[in-house]
Design an enzyme around this catalytic site. Sequence first.
Site, PDB file in Angstrom:
ATOM      1  N   SER A 656       0.809  -1.213   0.000  1.00 13.14           N
ATOM      2  CA  SER A 656       0.000   0.000   0.000  1.00 13.14           C
ATOM      3  C   SER A 656       0.848   1.272   0.000  1.00 13.14           C
ATOM      4  CB  SER A 656      -0.935   0.012   1.221  1.00 13.14           C
ATOM      5  OG  SER A 656      -0.193   0.030   2.415  1.00 13.14           O
ATOM      6  N   LYS A 699      -6.345   4.752   8.032  1.00 16.72           N
ATOM      7  CA  LYS A 699      -5.249   5.579   7.522  1.00 16.72           C
ATOM      8  C   LYS A 699      -5.658   7.040   7.430  1.00 16.72           C
ATOM      9  CE  LYS A 699      -3.119   1.818   4.880  1.00 16.72           C
ATOM     10  NZ  LYS A 699      -2.825   1.256   3.553  1.00 16.72           N
TER      11      LYS A 699
END
Length: 803
Positions: A656, A699
């Site tokens: 990611s 996040k």
Amino acid sequence: MTKTIKPLCSDQLTPTVSLQHIRSCMQNPYPESLPFIGQQRAQSALDFALGMELPGYNVFVMGEAATGRFTMVKDKLEAHSKTRPTPKEWLYVNNYDDHREPITMFMQPGESRQLADDIDAFLDEVVDTFPAAFDNPGYQRKKKSIDRDFDNKYNAALTAVEQLAMNKSVIMLEENGAVSFVPVVNGKQLDENEFAVLDEQVQTQFYEAIDELEDGLIEALIELPRWKRESSEKLRKLKKTTIELATKPLLKALEHKYASHIGVIRYLKDLRVEIVEAVLDWLDDDSAGSDEQKEDFDAKGMLTDFFAPNILIEYKEGAPAPVVYEPNPTFGNIFGKIEYESAQGSLITSYRSIQAGALHRANGGYLIMDADKVLASPQVWDGLKLSLKTHQIKNDLPFQDSSVGSSFTLKPQLIPMDVKIILLGSRDLYYTISEYDEEFGELFRVLADFDYYLPSSDRLQYQFVTKVQEYCEQTLNCGLTAEALVRLLKFSYRQAEHRSKLSARFADVLELVAEASYYAKQDGEEMIDDHHITEALLGKQYRTGQLSENMLSDIEEGHTLIATQGQAVGKVNGLTVLHIGDTAFGTPARITATVYAGSDGVIDVEREAELGKSIHSKGVMLLTGYLGNKYAQQFSLTLSANIAIEQSYGYIDGDSASLAELCGLISAITQLPIEQSLALTGSINQHGEVQAVGGVNEKVEGFFKLCKMRGLTGSQGVIIPHSNLINLVLEDEVVEAIASNKFNLFAVKSVDEALEILMNVPAGKVNQGKYPKGTINQLALARLEQIAQVVNGEEKEPSEDTE
């Protein structure tokens, strides 16, 4: 420059739940019974397995914990068990031919206990009858007759010897069973002194006479042992006859009562013979020992341990088939065990010490076990497979009893097995077993696959509301508002990380409701409201959030270098998710890149330091493929670059960060600065397409917390993959900040879109093999071509003054 990618609107950040629909569902609870919500695929698989009566159609329930798999399996089995007949009862009886191999016997429900009670009553009758039955006048007359016959033979032999002694002037005396001879002179018995004064010739005559008489006595009594043996045999036969006459009517009644059961008749037939010997050995006064031993002797206990049946499992008539869950599937707990006791330094056991295992208790029904616990012991798994293949409950007790050495062990007869096994396990475990055990697929033909998510719909929300209401009313003794249910639904969407799917972990929802009820009671309210749900979430976050707070504190204090304002070349804010226990939180991480002339390629510092795992290393390797495909069509891609996640001291996995790493790398190549007020996450492929990642909500919220702590400026924000829009279920605080333009969220489909947002410079589209001058791609291409020429010796890199 005017940005072509606009920030997301607030209605794109979280799913919408109709409050009116929830209120309608609350007013009219779901009309059907709701033992479980969703998981139609798994329910269909279980229904199929329960309908298949053939061997091999056992079930592996695949799914994660808290998805309700155990609840649904148990409900399904209990419902289906009511349609099946009550299983047979199994018991062990003594094998009088070989005590090491107890005999198994089955009976219909309720009959085993009745037989045990009848045998117990019979043994009570025996204890009450004996030894009192030996006082019967008829028995005593026959016993005296036998004793008299022996005495007559004995007395006749002594009389003959006595007559011979009188002829030799010697008297025969008998005292305490001992026979002696005394000389007689003039009708008077001589003592030792008187005998000593006799003439030697007279003494010699008496000595010779006494020796002759002793020889005669021996010859007369030479048959005495045989007389005693015959007398004992006659007496034993008399006792046996007496015992048989006393017990025959009792056993005859039992044989008539159980005439239709062949196994019981065979058992009673053996008992008829053995009870006679047992009474002779244990209940006969002549063999019971001293009075003290008689007081310590438990006759009823001895008879029970030797004759009473050992019921392994019993049922009430009309009871459903058993549904058994074995939480600790050890060998003994599954296949049964034998208990031992110490006697005079040795371990002893008997058929009465055989204990039932889970397979015995579930015989005729269903057995549920955790697959990982079963596989923890190879002997358990091999034994279970052997039982499934042979259709017998394997009790390989010599293996179990290896610890008792050479002590007495049992080998009971095997019991036929009719059990459907249900194993609960994870996906990884299922595929691992399938790969390494070829027999697994033959024995567990049915897979019940529990999904992580439930597709959201009005009907599913309807069921969700009804199920939560039932839990509150029946378990928590409180109610909850429609607003609270809306908040719970959003929590479930958040658990699923999907705007159109609910989490299958319904247990987490009930746990949250239970914790919210605590805060409602603290407020003295009987209804759970949405703010109680929020309090419960914040409370759990506070209890488990010390690590995340410490990490933010380190950033604030400058220990961890993360910038949220200004610009920098080759530096970008990536986003990571940390999973600690049952919680997860996002935190930013600085990613840096440096580029210089050389031919080492893109070096992943994390991999070189053995901190980067395989998926992360793969993501970095893709950067070279992207650069080559994007820019190096007319020249050889040659450069040296280092990429590192700064101040990271643990293992890193996942791709990611590949989008952030590429943006940092291109910034280092073009020397264009990156806005430090932005953070980004996303993976890429070699064609520059941005791909979805996990943990997108955590996040975004992790970077938001840092920005909020330093003060929201309106320029801060996060870049996420466009394909992650469906996963956005952000907290209300973040949604409100975005709605009021205090924070921004961008969704991008390509690397170029991310670069334009980060650098505020057009990325540039290729036209006739060239990029527009001054665009990001044109600068990157020119720089890479220049490095290639320098490395290959075609042109020297211009000096700073020349530039």
